[in-house]
Design an enzyme around this catalytic site. Structure first.
Site, PDB file in Angstrom:
ATOM      1  N   PRO A 153      -0.799   5.288  -2.161  1.00  0.00           N
ATOM      2  CA  PRO A 153      -0.224   4.279  -3.063  1.00  0.00           C
ATOM      3  C   PRO A 153      -0.011   4.874  -4.454  1.00  0.00           C
ATOM      4  O   PRO A 153      -0.917   5.473  -5.022  1.00  0.00           O
ATOM      5  CB  PRO A 153      -1.290   3.179  -3.104  1.00  0.00           C
ATOM      6  N   GLU A 154       1.208   4.741  -4.961  1.00  0.00           N
ATOM      7  CA  GLU A 154       1.532   5.229  -6.301  1.00  0.00           C
ATOM      8  C   GLU A 154       1.753   4.007  -7.203  1.00  0.00           C
ATOM      9  O   GLU A 154       1.502   2.878  -6.786  1.00  0.00           O
ATOM     10  CB  GLU A 154       2.771   6.143  -6.234  1.00  0.00           C
TER      11      GLU A 154
END
Ligand code: ZN
Length: 269
Positions: free
Chosen positions: A2-3
Site C-alpha cells: 500500500p502506497e
C-alpha cells in the site's frame, strides 16, 4: 505494498469512525506491536479525535490524550472495519479495535512487515520523513532542490521516504511514464522542464489513484475491505511485455536499485 493513495483511501473510508470511543483492543500477535511509549489500555474510553495520514502511515489522534496510535500496513496489510454482528473471517488477523459505534477495526497482515506503534510524540516519529507530495509544499522548486547534483537514479530518489513521503514502486513507475522520463536517469540530469513535468505527474497520478480508490493487485483492500480500481488505469506498472497504451511498443521491466521498474523505451527519455 500500500502506497500513499491506498493508505489515503483507507483513511477516507474510516472517517465515519471519528468521534467513536475506543472500548478495548485485542492484540492477537504481539509481533505487530512495534513500540509502546505508554500502556495502550490507557486509550480505552477515549474518543478518536482525528484519523490522519503521513506518507504511508495512518495516525489516530485521541481526544484528551497525548497518546497516539500509528499504523503501517507493510507489504500486505489490511485495515478495515467490520460491524460487531458480523464474524471476523480472514486469516492473519493480528489486532482488533472495538469501538462504541458497533464497529471493529481489524488489522490483518499475512507477512507482518507492518505494525502498530503507540507513541506520544508524533513530530519526533516523523522527523525524518520527507514532504507530502499532494501538499503545496511539494512543487517544481522543491523537486529541483531534491534532485540537484544527485547521481542516484530518479526512480530510487522518488522511493526515498526521507525526501518524498508515500511514493512506492507503482506510483514512481507511473509518474515517470507520465512525465516521459526514463527511471534509470541520474536524478541530477533532469532538466528544469522535466522537473516541472515530473512534479505535476506525481500529483496527477496520486490524485487520480485516490479517485479510483487505489490499486489492488493481490492484497490491498480499503476500509470496507473492498478492492481498489486504479489497477485498470495503470500505464506501465505490472504491464511487462504488454503494448504501451500510447505508442504500442512493449513495456520493458528491469531492476533498478533492486526494485523492478516498468517503462516504455519509446515514450520515456
Ligand atoms: Zn510508449
Amino acid at each position: 505494498m500500500p502506497e500513499l493513495p491506498e493508505v489515503e483511501t483507507i483513511r477516507r473510508s474510516l472517517l465515519a469512525n471519528e468521534n467513536a470511543v475506543l472500548l478495548k483492543m485485542e492484540i492477537l500477535h504481539p509481533a505487530v506491536l512495534r513500540r509502546q511509549d505508554f500502556e495502550p489500555a490507557s486509550l480505552y474510553g477515549k474518543s478518536i479525535a482525528r484519523i490522519a495520514r503521513r506518507g504511508k502511515f495512518l495516525i489516530f489522534y485521541f481526544a484528551q490524550s497525548s497518546g497516539h496510535l500509528i499504523i503501517h500496513l507493510g507489504m500486505s496489510g489490511r485495515f478495515y472495519m467490520v460491524d460487531k454482528d458480523q464474524p471476523l473471517t480472514g486469516k492473519h488477523i493480528h489486532a482488533v479495535l472495538h469501538l462504541d459505534n458497533g464497529r471493529r477495526l481489524v488489522y490483518q497482515d499475512a507477512r507482518r512487515f507492518g505494525g502498530l506503534w503507540f507513541i506520544t510524540d508524533v513530530e519526533e516519529f516523523f522527523s525524518c520523513m520527507g514532504c507530502e507530495p499532494l501538499e503545496d509544499e511539494f512543487n517544481p522548486e522543491l523537486l529541483a532542490k531534491l534532485v540537484q547534483g544527485r547521481k542516484v537514479a530518479i526512480k530510487n530518489l522518488l522511493l526515498n521516504q526521507n525526501l518524498i513521503a508515500g511514493i512506492g514502486n507503482i506510483y514512481a513507475d507511473e509518474a515517470l511514464f507520465a512525465a516521459g522520463i526514463l527511471p534509470h536517469r541520474p536524478a541530477g540530469s533532469l532538466t528544469s522542464e522535466e522537473v516541472q513535468r515530473l512534479s505535476q505527474a506525481i500529483k496527477k497520478v496520486l490524485a487520480e489513484s485516490i479517485r479510483q480508490r487505489g490499486t489492488t493487485f493481490r492484497d490491498f483492500r480499503d476500509g470496507y475491505n473492498q478492492s481498489g480500481g486504479f489497477q485498470n488505469h495503470l500505464q506501465v506498472y505490472g504491464r511487462c511485455h504488454e503494448p504501451c497504451r500510447v505508442c504500442g511498443h512493449p513495456i520493458v521491466r528491469d531492476r533498478i536499485g533492486g526494485r523492478s521498474s516498468h517503462y516504455c523505451e519509446h515514450c520515456q527519455h
